[in-house]
Design an enzyme around this catalytic site. Structure first.
Site, PDB file in Angstrom:
ATOM      1  N   TYR A 142       0.862  -1.187   0.000  1.00 41.71           N
ATOM      2  CA  TYR A 142       0.000   0.000   0.000  1.00 41.71           C
ATOM      3  C   TYR A 142       0.894   1.232   0.000  1.00 41.71           C
ATOM      4  O   TYR A 142       1.704   1.423   0.915  1.00 41.71           O
ATOM      5  CB  TYR A 142      -0.933   0.037   1.220  1.00 41.71           C
ATOM      6  CG  TYR A 142      -1.764   1.304   1.226  1.00 41.71           C
ATOM      7  CD1 TYR A 142      -2.853   1.436   0.363  1.00 41.71           C
ATOM      8  CD2 TYR A 142      -1.424   2.392   2.025  1.00 41.71           C
ATOM      9  CE1 TYR A 142      -3.584   2.608   0.313  1.00 41.71           C
ATOM     10  CE2 TYR A 142      -2.151   3.569   1.985  1.00 41.71           C
ATOM     11  CZ  TYR A 142      -3.238   3.669   1.126  1.00 41.71           C
ATOM     12  OH  TYR A 142      -3.949   4.832   1.074  1.00 41.71           O
ATOM     13  N   ASP A 234       9.526   3.394   1.186  1.00 42.74           N
ATOM     14  CA  ASP A 234       8.343   4.157   1.591  1.00 42.74           C
ATOM     15  C   ASP A 234       8.215   4.049   3.114  1.00 42.74           C
ATOM     16  O   ASP A 234       7.674   3.079   3.635  1.00 42.74           O
ATOM     17  CB  ASP A 234       7.103   3.600   0.891  1.00 42.74           C
ATOM     18  CG  ASP A 234       5.817   4.296   1.343  1.00 42.74           C
ATOM     19  OD1 ASP A 234       5.881   5.138   2.266  1.00 42.74           O
ATOM     20  OD2 ASP A 234       4.751   3.986   0.778  1.00 42.74           O
TER      21      ASP A 234
HETATM   22  C1  PLP Z   1      -0.581   5.945   4.661  1.00 41.44           C
HETATM   23  C2  PLP Z   1       0.452   5.509   3.709  1.00 41.44           C
HETATM   24  C3  PLP Z   1       0.664   6.195   2.499  1.00 41.44           C
HETATM   25  C4  PLP Z   1      -0.223   7.310   2.039  1.00 41.44           C
HETATM   26  O1  PLP Z   1      -0.138   8.423   2.856  1.00 41.44           O
HETATM   27  P1  PLP Z   1      -1.310   9.516   2.813  1.00 41.44           P
HETATM   28  O2  PLP Z   1      -0.787  10.645   3.621  1.00 41.44           O
HETATM   29  O3  PLP Z   1      -2.502   8.833   3.435  1.00 41.44           O
HETATM   30  O4  PLP Z   1      -1.552   9.873   1.402  1.00 41.44           O
HETATM   31  C5  PLP Z   1       1.715   5.790   1.701  1.00 41.44           C
HETATM   32  N1  PLP Z   1       2.523   4.776   2.060  1.00 41.44           N
HETATM   33  C6  PLP Z   1       2.343   4.092   3.206  1.00 41.44           C
HETATM   34  C7  PLP Z   1       3.296   2.994   3.564  1.00 41.44           C
HETATM   35  C8  PLP Z   1       1.296   4.412   4.072  1.00 41.44           C
HETATM   36  O5  PLP Z   1       1.093   3.712   5.178  1.00 41.44           O
END
Ligand code: PLP
Length: 421
Positions: A142, A234
């Protein structure tokens, strides 16, 4: 009209089933790990308000720094202009990231931090006239809700309506001792086409707090490095202490090329995104040729107020007591997991740092849409605890300031749910 009635008239909430969802709970105040409703009832925020809050709600120190910034400079265009708060935040963050991280690019949230990272990688190769356009990602990943971020995320019920429009991505399994060699050869077979590999280091949050070992991530990362596949970590969720170390990448020896941050970046105060990268990536855009520019900028890029929240949160994060709190929560989780692991209703437990996940036995559906999920969610709310199970997976990830009493109360409610629900 009550707040709930007014809300239901005008608001469209995210991730909420329109017809059958429970009405929203109006929250009027927050303090520490508590969120208070109009009647003064405390809900313990055991999920850190969608994983963003690290120092507690309405923290007076962050509030003060934000207020000071607001009356000095609320915003300024960040193309052709700069401001001291953005510079200081970048200097201080780069200082505690892996030493190859040399440049900071600000944006608005986690999804945009990911979009920027993907565009940096694709254009890195484009600027050199090389045809490396494929992206590698993990199954069940995600990375956000915007289109690019959705494309590099696993295909699921959440993406179903858009699947035909999402660009193609190579998805691989999470690494383990049995498949690591196979994954490396998959990468080698694709290497000349691969622009980058994007991954959530150690924990796939939205997938249900799926965890995998640092050692095998490290092997994949170093293999990608060897094949010149750029690495995007990420850390939107794992950054700022969640995994027990400041950043999940502190658990591996191969530094990524690019890192994405959001959630804990402002301590959970406001939306903000950050993408950092190496000098090598930056240099691929450094040119007299205007077409080599990274044409990406949001109206509120490097908003000074968000930067000041980031700086204040960083001050708190670097206090020794924060590290002690992180260790205290990790120890509490470990002991609680041991206590319940043999309960007949617990299938497995897993933990990384301040994140504890428990998979429940269920005869029925284990998906996000399971009825067990809804029953547990309501059970915990009635007990004054905010836990949002992902299907049959109950997880706790509290703000680091949560007290031992609050933590024990959450554990006791999970134990009673195991016997009663
Ligand atoms: C929550 C999340 C996102 C997206 O972040 P938002 O601020 O909700 O757009 C991206 N990567 C990971 C791993 C996340 O947990």
């Amino acid at each position: 009209m009550s707040l709930v009635e007014r809300d239901l008239k005008v608001i469209w909430h995210p991730y909420t089933q329109m017809k059958t969802a429970l009405p929203p709970i109006p929250i009027v105040r927050g303090e520490g790990a508590c969120l208070y409703d109009e009647d003064g009832k405390c809900y313990i925020d055991a999920v850190s308000s969608w994983w963003v809050n690290i120092h507690g709600h309405a923290h007076p120190y962050i509030a003060q720094k934000v207020a000071e910034q607001l009356i000095k400079l609320e915003h300024v265009i960040f193309a052709g202009f700069t401001h001291p708060t953005a510079i200081e935040l970048a200097e201080r963050l780069l200082n505690i990231l892996p030493s190859n991280q040399q440049k900071a690019f600000y944006s608005d949230n986690g999804s945009t931090a990911v979009e920027v990272a993907i565009k940096m990688c694709l254009q890195y190769w484009h600027n050199q006239g090389k045809q490396r356009t494929k992206i590698l990602a993990f199954k069940n990943a995600y990375h956000g809700d915007t289109f690019g971020a959705m494309a590099v995320s696993g295909r699921s019920a959440f993406t179903a309506a858009f699947d035909s429009l999402l660009f193609e991505v190579e998805f691989i399994d999470l690494p383990d001792p049995s498949n690591i060699e196979n994954l490396k050869s998959q990468i080698s077979n694709l290497k000349s086409e691969l622009a980058c590999f994007i991954f959530e280091p150690l924990v796939q949050g939205a997938a249900g707090m799926l965890m995998y070992e640092a050692e095998y991530l490290d092997q994949l990362m170093s293999h990608c490095r060897k094949e010149e596949v750029l690495l995007i970590a990420d850390e939107v969720f794992t950054g700022f202490g969640r995994t027990g170390k400041p950043f999940a990448c502190d658990h591996v020896s191969t530094p990524p090329d690019i890192m994405c941050f959001s959630k804990g970046l402002t301590g959970g105060t406001m939306a903000f995104g950050l993408t950092t990268c190496t000098q090598q990536i930056f240099d691929a855009f450094l040119s007299d040729d205007r077409l080599k520019t990274l044409f990406h900028g949001h109206s509120y890029t490097a908003n000074p107020v968000a930067c000041s929240a980031g700086l204040a949160s960083l001050d708190l994060f670097l206090e020794p007591s924060t590290k002690e709190n992180i260790n205290r929560i990790a120890t509490g989780h470990r002991q609680f997991a041991l206590k319940i692991k043999d309960h007949p209703r617990i299938r497995t437990t897993r933990q990384t740092g301040t994140i504890l996940a428990m998979e429940w036995e269920t005869a029925s559906d284990t998906s996000y849409f399971s009825t067990l999920r809804d029953t547990l969610y309501k059970y915990f709310l009635d007990a004054g605890v905010i836990l949002r199970p992902l299907g049959n997976i109950v997880y706790i990830l509290p703000p680091y300031c949560i007290t031992d009493e609050q933590l024990s109360y959450i554990y006791s409610k999970i134990e009673s749910a195991l016997d009663e629900v």
